[in-house]
Design a protein around this motif. Structure first.
Motif, PDB file in Angstrom:
ATOM      1  N   ASP A 119       8.274   3.580   6.835  1.00 50.00           N
ATOM      2  CA  ASP A 119       8.865   4.457   7.830  1.00 50.00           C
ATOM      3  C   ASP A 119      10.008   5.172   7.092  1.00 50.00           C
ATOM      4  O   ASP A 119      11.051   4.575   6.823  1.00 50.00           O
ATOM      5  CB  ASP A 119       9.379   3.578   8.990  1.00 50.00           C
ATOM      6  N   GLU A 130       0.834  -1.212   0.000  1.00 47.92           N
ATOM      7  CA  GLU A 130       0.000   0.000   0.000  1.00 47.92           C
ATOM      8  C   GLU A 130       0.867   1.260   0.000  1.00 47.92           C
ATOM      9  O   GLU A 130       0.360   2.371  -0.026  1.00 47.92           O
ATOM     10  CB  GLU A 130      -0.920   0.023   1.237  1.00 47.92           C
ATOM     11  N   ASN A 162       2.946   2.016   2.504  1.00 46.81           N
ATOM     12  CA  ASN A 162       3.266   2.460   3.870  1.00 46.81           C
ATOM     13  C   ASN A 162       4.741   2.210   4.147  1.00 46.81           C
ATOM     14  O   ASN A 162       5.248   1.127   3.843  1.00 46.81           O
ATOM     15  CB  ASN A 162       2.436   1.673   4.902  1.00 46.81           C
TER      16      ASN A 162
END
Ligand code: DC
Length: 231
Positions: free
Chosen positions: A58, A54, A56
């Motif tokens: 860090d 998706e 996502n």
């Protein structure tokens, strides 16, 4: 004869790499597929679970991981172009996967990723006699390139070309998946903050909707001749 830098930028799937490879072969230049570099970084992040499907991630962890990513290019005499290696592994096939294609624009929008790739590209191309294709070559990587092309083609044709490419590799992807991927990438590549895809003021527009590969090559060779770039 002098050697020049040829910068080819443009939208996704409009034949930039195909033309760049043909030009490099004809002029005995090296060819740098800068998109492959961003794709290899994306593959690394996927394989190390630093990004999910998706998108996502860090961002700090991604930036920290960049020092572990080593890219190289090895010329394949059968294919007549250099293949992309990620930490010693030939990833030329893996980086064309739709999974990578769907995330690469997001990854390439990260400033630190771009800084690392651009430095590498400038190092590889510093001797001239090079054709590079990408999104920011004429605007940011080699703003002094002697010849800059900005490529586009009709959307329908771009989709068909990409579908043909997948089919020829035995991969089956729907037209809708290809359409969505192309339009999402074009949107993200033209709207990002860091060196977005934009035509350089001095780039020559090449719409290849109605031109086959040979006609495109002939057109650019004529251009090089007319502009007396290889005096
Ligand atoms: O050329 P390509 O489709 O393989 O490129 C994949 C992605 O990499 C593209 O959607 C945006 C990014 N890219 C970039 O940001 N800058 C470049 N010079 C080349 C590619």
């Amino acid at each position: 004869m002098s050697r020049i830098t040829i910068a080819i930028d443009g939208y996704s799937s409009c034949g930039k790499s195909t033309l760049a490879k043909a030009l490099a072969l004809k002029l005995q230049y090296s060819f740098i597929d800068t998109g492959a570099m961003y794709r290899a970084v994306t593959l690394y992040l996927l394989e190390h679970q630093l990004i999910d499907d998706e998108g996502n991630m860090d961002e700090k962890a991604v930036i920290n991981s960049l020092s572990n990513i080593h890219l190289s290019f090895v010329y394949n005499d059968n294919l007549k172009f250099s293949e992309t290696f990620l930490n010693g592994e030939n990833v030329e096939k893996k980086i064309r996967d739709l999974r990578v294609s769907n995330l690469v624009s997001k990854v390439s929008a990260i400033k630190e990723v771009r800084t690392k790739m651009v430095l590498l590209q400038q190092k590889m191309g510093k001797e001239k006699g090079v054709v590079l294709d990408g999104r920011d070559i004429g605007t940011s990587v080699f703003p002094d390139a002697e010849l800059k092309l900005f490529m586009n083609a009709d959307e329908k044709i771009r989709i068909q070309r990409r579908l043909d490419e997948y089919t020829s590799k035995g991969q089956y992807i729907t037209e809708d998946e290809v359409r969505k991927n192309i339009s999402k990438r074009d949107y993200e590549d033209t709207h990002r903050k860091e060196s977005p895809l934009i035509k350089a003021d001095d780039a020559i527009i090449l719409d290849n909707s109605d031109l086959d590969k040979q006609q495109q090559l002939d057109y650019v060779l004529r251009l090089i001749n007319d502009l007396q770039l290889l005096k």
